[in-house]
Scaffold this motif. Sequence first.
Motif, short mmCIF file in Angstrom:
data_model
loop_
_atom_site.label_atom_id
_atom_site.label_comp_id
_atom_site.label_asym_id
_atom_site.label_seq_id
_atom_site.Cartn_x
_atom_site.Cartn_y
_atom_site.Cartn_z
N TYR B 97 23.27 36.19 42.09
CA TYR B 97 23.40 34.93 41.38
C TYR B 97 22.07 34.29 40.98
N ASN B 98 21.09 34.33 41.88
CA ASN B 98 19.91 33.50 41.63
C ASN B 98 19.19 33.79 40.31
N LEU B 101 21.24 32.20 37.64
CA LEU B 101 21.16 30.74 37.75
C LEU B 101 19.85 30.23 37.16
N VAL B 123 27.74 39.57 42.59
CA VAL B 123 28.32 39.92 43.89
C VAL B 123 28.33 38.79 44.91
N ASP B 124 27.40 37.84 44.79
CA ASP B 124 27.35 36.80 45.81
C ASP B 124 27.92 35.46 45.34
N PRO B 126 31.57 34.04 45.27
CA PRO B 126 33.01 34.14 45.47
C PRO B 126 33.72 33.07 44.62
N GLU B 128 35.27 30.54 45.33
CA GLU B 128 35.04 29.17 45.83
C GLU B 128 33.84 28.52 45.16
N GLU B 129 32.89 29.33 44.69
CA GLU B 129 31.64 28.78 44.16
C GLU B 129 31.46 29.08 42.67
N PHE B 159 45.03 34.71 45.08
CA PHE B 159 44.13 33.63 44.65
C PHE B 159 43.02 34.19 43.74
N ILE B 160 42.43 35.30 44.16
CA ILE B 160 41.33 35.89 43.37
C ILE B 160 41.87 36.47 42.06
#
Lengths: 398, 257
Positions: B97-98, B101, B123-124, B126, B128-129, B159-160
């Motif tokens: 992600y970074n 981002l 990959v990092d 999920p 939720e984020e 959910f996914i």
Amino acid sequence: MTASSALPTHFGVYGGQYISETLMPLLHSVTAAYETARQDPAFWNELEYYFKDYVGRPSPLYYAANLTRELGGAKIYFKRDELNHTGAHKINNCLGQALLAKRMGKKRIIAETGAGQHGVATATVCALFGLECTVFMGARDVERQAPNVFRMKLLGADVRPAQTGAQTLKDAMNEALRDWVARVDDTFYLIGTAAGPHPYPTMVRDFHKVIGEETKTQMLAAEGRLPDTLVACIGGGSNALGLFAPFLEDAAVRMIGVEAAGKGLSSGQHAASLSGGKPGVLHGNKTYLLQDDDGQILDAHSIAAGLDYPGIGPEHAYLHDTGRVEYVSATDDEALAAFQRLCRSEGIIPALEPSHALAHVLKIAPTLPKDHLLVMNLCGRGDKDIFTVAKALGFNLK
Amino acid sequence: MSTLAAVFARRTRPLFIPYIMAGDGDTLARLDDLVAAGADIIELGMPFSDPAADGVTIQEAGKRALKAGMTVAGALDIVRQFSSKNKEIPIVLMGYYNPVLQYGEERFTRAARQAGAAGALIVDVPPEEDSALAAACTSGDIDLVRLLAPTTPPERVRFIAGRASGYLYYVAVAGVTGTQAITIDTVRDKIKVLRQQTALPLAVGFGITKAAEAAAIAAVADAVVVGSALVKAAQDSPAAFKKLATELAEAIHGAGA
């Protein structure tokens, strides 16, 4: 599905759970277990028992009369968590998480360590509770911190050198995450600072809160009022949060976190994520990170191995943005000078980590009035650092 | 229908999805090799300094790529060059992600689409984020490929799947990339269960190194992903890479789900 917990997963925009899917269900189970444990008085009673009889808590709040006189300003108190069993605040969190791991029926503990303090504390609680223990440590740190590596081995831990990256703390954390994802059934990851994915930053803070709670009681007994200023060093920031958390609602209490400025903020060789980094995502949480323009994480530098990490706990990122806590920095040289000063003035050999906090105390105490109550968290003792300090000062110990 | 959904919708045989790391050697040449071998979709890795979900093979590939100066912009440039001559083979950009981002999520998804990429797999992040990233993927018109793991409980699978588009990537072993061997029977049983929980196409990856394994998985999955084994082969020689890619493609295509 949202997290099954009532605990907030974020601190403002920081924190969260940035982790691979394989680990997400595991994080949910750790969160659920902690949520249950924290509402169970029996859990805290057991932890308090070990705090008192095993760690030696409460740690004293010591009035440093000599240093106060020499600096001629604020009344300086040290919260002496360096007197804890294993020589630092780290044991508070290790006991809390190990008790949680036991409740969850986990038989194997993994941990990352930089200087080896968290590794030693983890190996200690694993020996105490009969848990299998594997500690990941950057290969370079294994070399730099031989005495702690030996301590961990004596305590029965398996120390695995992380050969990747710069071979320091962040690489050890990567290796621990890689191990965890392959051993999800039997393994509990005991993170050593108030960082990582939720619930770790919250959980670690809660286990260290005892530092601030004791300080509050002790200061009220000694002076009849709350302290005016709190100072603590920041790597990931667990000792600072432990001291600060119980005072966050006390608006009159000023709080200062001291990051490691290494060879100076402008040198590029430092570990000051707030002063020299920007928000990003690493190791499961959003927080301030040392990174380049492409989002690649940079290697941190500090003479204090425990501060040598390119990130900071997400609650600190939040407290920084809201302005509730001030964040400053101290260089390697300033920390070294403070280290020596405390040895001579008070007969206490501090760890290099709180020597950063002390360096800032030396700067501000003379400027404050004599009735100003200042508390610094003396979160670790310096036995582990004598080789590093000797080398920096040009002594040959061999 | 998204580009990736369309590729699955018109498939007549299981799909081969190879992974390589952008900037690890002559990436454009390896991409051409993959097309020649019969790749249906290609996952192109974007290197990250701290690849905590990867085993040593992809860690090393990332390190070589970073040392050679690879960046997010550089990976997008590779996609652009590749897609200008290969309109039929969609690329999914895969990474952490970074870097995305810092590049800017919106800017990234738009640039990815413009370059010709069809999806992103981070990959990092999920579900939720993922709200910002998912919104950026929607506005950039690329699929956000989601992961399922052996540890994902049934209610979470739903959910996914409810938030996924294109296809779902089933991580066949609990571990990092390329280190543990896959257990064919376990995966086969798991796929059967997943089929009852989602109608989305299922790609299976992690731990698949040989043609025989790929064929066995292809018999039950919609697509098979192979990464570390190819990255390793490319280190040996371009010929070894081509040979393995061709064997894998033939095995997977011949399996006929």
